[in-house]
Design a protein around this motif. Structure first.
Motif, mmCIF file in Angstrom:
data_model
loop_
_atom_site.group_PDB
_atom_site.id
_atom_site.type_symbol
_atom_site.label_atom_id
_atom_site.label_comp_id
_atom_site.label_asym_id
_atom_site.label_seq_id
_atom_site.Cartn_x
_atom_site.Cartn_y
_atom_site.Cartn_z
ATOM 1 N N THR A 1 58.363 18.632 36.571
ATOM 2 C CA THR A 1 57.049 18.694 37.226
ATOM 3 C C THR A 1 55.957 18.143 36.309
ATOM 4 O O THR A 1 54.777 18.407 36.516
ATOM 5 N N ASN B 1 46.238 8.938 41.820
ATOM 6 C CA ASN B 1 45.224 9.971 41.560
ATOM 7 C C ASN B 1 44.652 9.876 40.148
ATOM 8 O O ASN B 1 43.681 10.554 39.827
ATOM 9 N N HIS C 1 42.489 20.311 34.882
ATOM 10 C CA HIS C 1 43.136 21.616 34.662
ATOM 11 C C HIS C 1 42.369 22.541 33.722
ATOM 12 O O HIS C 1 42.750 23.696 33.550
ATOM 13 N N ASN D 1 49.562 17.450 31.096
ATOM 14 C CA ASN D 1 48.210 17.883 31.473
ATOM 15 C C ASN D 1 47.370 18.243 30.251
ATOM 16 O O ASN D 1 46.174 17.965 30.197
ATOM 17 N N ASP E 1 49.384 24.103 38.716
ATOM 18 C CA ASP E 1 50.397 23.942 39.765
ATOM 19 C C ASP E 1 51.812 24.054 39.199
ATOM 20 O O ASP E 1 52.715 24.577 39.868
ATOM 21 N N ASP E 2 52.010 23.641 37.946
ATOM 22 C CA ASP E 2 53.299 23.902 37.290
ATOM 23 C C ASP E 2 53.517 25.416 37.196
ATOM 24 O O ASP E 2 54.629 25.920 37.402
ATOM 25 N N LEU F 1 52.569 12.090 45.914
ATOM 26 C CA LEU F 1 51.289 12.529 46.471
ATOM 27 C C LEU F 1 51.266 12.472 47.991
ATOM 28 O O LEU F 1 50.504 13.201 48.631
ATOM 29 N N GLU G 1 50.189 7.691 40.198
ATOM 30 C CA GLU G 1 50.136 9.157 40.142
ATOM 31 C C GLU G 1 50.239 9.570 38.672
ATOM 32 O O GLU G 1 50.931 8.905 37.878
ATOM 33 N N PHE G 2 49.635 10.693 38.302
ATOM 34 C CA PHE G 2 49.498 11.097 36.891
ATOM 35 C C PHE G 2 50.836 11.139 36.132
ATOM 36 O O PHE G 2 50.962 10.543 35.056
ATOM 37 N N ASN G 3 51.831 11.866 36.643
ATOM 38 C CA ASN G 3 53.066 12.062 35.866
ATOM 39 C C ASN G 3 53.759 10.730 35.553
ATOM 40 O O ASN G 3 54.322 10.554 34.467
ATOM 41 N N MET H 1 58.376 16.097 40.809
ATOM 42 C CA MET H 1 57.057 15.771 41.348
ATOM 43 C C MET H 1 56.599 14.516 40.621
ATOM 44 O O MET H 1 56.464 14.505 39.395
ATOM 45 N N HIS I 1 50.823 20.457 44.058
ATOM 46 C CA HIS I 1 51.842 19.420 43.854
ATOM 47 C C HIS I 1 53.203 20.012 43.442
ATOM 48 O O HIS I 1 54.207 19.858 44.132
ATOM 49 N N ASP I 2 53.215 20.636 42.265
ATOM 50 C CA ASP I 2 54.496 20.963 41.634
ATOM 51 C C ASP I 2 55.332 22.012 42.380
ATOM 52 O O ASP I 2 56.568 21.915 42.401
ATOM 53 N N ASP J 1 54.676 20.823 32.439
ATOM 54 C CA ASP J 1 53.512 20.672 31.550
ATOM 55 C C ASP J 1 52.363 21.550 32.053
ATOM 56 O O ASP J 1 51.308 21.047 32.415
#
Ligand code: BDR
Ligand code: CA
Length: 342
Positions: A140, A175, A97, A54, A28-29, A206, A181-183, A166, A256-257, A24
């Motif tokens: 990711t 986060n 982002h 994202n 970082d992706d 994370l 965590e977001f995902n 990830m 991250h990714d 996405d």
């Protein structure tokens, strides 16, 4: 354009690892994609599938195509998948982002086409026609595409070698919410399907990705490589950094990714432990929490290799070495164009 979606494991002399990156982008992706495309001798990137995360799907698929243009891989098949999570309302992260998702680099209308097939269909067909336990999935972003593919046809699990994703958090806390965590927060129901699918899962949560900080010094070293890809990466990391600096007081943005792709290239950079990971799907307060049984205090079955430590300097050496290859274009000779000759 005809695209070969058949893993190259069919060719006995080809020992590259066939992978599909489900993403996405996200700065970082984008770095994860560029790292993978700079490793054509080790990784056979069969295609890039995109998901809402994202930023909405329309932008994540466009951003993946911009990154292919940047890497001069306009032949790479890019697919759009799920527009929304399985059961919950979409959550996006423009505050992290930027409005475009990959702010910090030039945004343009890419030449790389969007493939007419749906991302979930591509994942299903690729895994169905693959050799047994041959293809590595590298998610990711939120896990909606991968979970939808698994739920559509569980026979695809046989084609999966492992899933290197990830997502999740244990020691670091969340986060995007205090617990999540977001995902995983975006689509906990999908994460639940993937963690419990029965194929090996390697999770970069994370706990490990917050160690991989793109400090100003490291960003400077990337920019100094001087090639257009490295300059775009430095620009994106500079943008990404401003948010994390004010949020965590850290010395740079966490990459991250790219930990997923770095693990495929140099697994010895990371330390992990085999554990059970269960995903909270119901609680209002802690939805998206990954309950990581790090000390084996339950009898829940092992379903994940949970990564918790990384050689950060080694990670950046790998990243810088690979980004430098875009300059010398030495990788071009190794790239196999994914378009069949007409
Ligand atoms: C994850 O969420 C996104 O913001 C990043 O791209 C990464 O995949 C980190 O929590
Ligand atoms: Ca992501």
């Amino acid at each position: 354009m005809t695209v070969r979606a058949v893993p190259s494991t069919e060719n006995p002399v080809d020992d590259r690892r066939p992978i599909v990156i489900d993403c996405d982008p996200g700065q970082d992706d984008a770095v994860a994609l560029l790292l993978a495309m700079a490793a054509p001798k080790e990784l056979d990137l069969l295609g890039i599938t995109t998901v809402a995360g994202n930023v909405p799907l329309e932008k994540t698929q466009r951003n993946a195509r911009i990154i292919c243009d940047l890497a001069e891989r306009q032949d790479m098949p890019v697919f759009a998948g799920c527009e929304r999570p399985l059961k919950r309302e979409p959550i996006t992260a423009e505050n992290v982002h930027g409005d475009e998702g990959i702010d910090g680099m030039e945004i343009f209308e890419p030449e790389t086409p969007l493939h007419s097939r749906d991302a979930v269909d591509f994942i299903v067909d690729t895994l169905k026609s693959a050799d047994e336990e041959s293809v590595t999935l590298v998610p990711t972003g939120p896990l909606t595409n991968v979970a939808t593919a698994i739920e559509r046809d569980r026979s695809i699990l046989g084609g999966i070698r492992e899933i290197v994703l990830m997502g999740g958090a244990m020691r670091e806390g969340g986060n995007r919410s205090p617990s999540a965590e977001f995902n995983v927060l975006v689509d906990p129901h999908a994460a639940d399907v993937v963690f419990n699918c029965g194929r090996p899962v390697v999770a970069m949560g994370l706990d490990v990705t917050h160690q991989v900080l793109a400090s100003p010094e490291r960003v400077k070293n990337i920019r100094a490589l001087g090639n257009p890809v490295a300059r775009a990466v430095a620009g994106m990391l500079g943008f990404f950094e401003r948010f994390d600096k004010s949020k965590y007081g850290s010395e740079g943005a966490p990459l991250h990714d790219p930990c997923t792709v770095a693990y495929l290239l140099e697994p010895a950079l990371f330390k992990g432990k085999d554990v059970n990971v269960s995903v909270e799907c119901d609680s209002e307060l802690t939805v998206g929490h990954t309950a990581v049984d790090f000390w084996h205090v339950t009898d829940r079955p092992i379903n994940t290799r949970w990564m918790y430590d990384v050689d950060v300097d080694g990670f950046f050496e790998l990243l810088i070495d690979r980004l430098n290859r875009y300059d010398r274009r030495q990788y071009r000779g190794d790239v196999q164009d994914r378009r069949d000759p007409e």
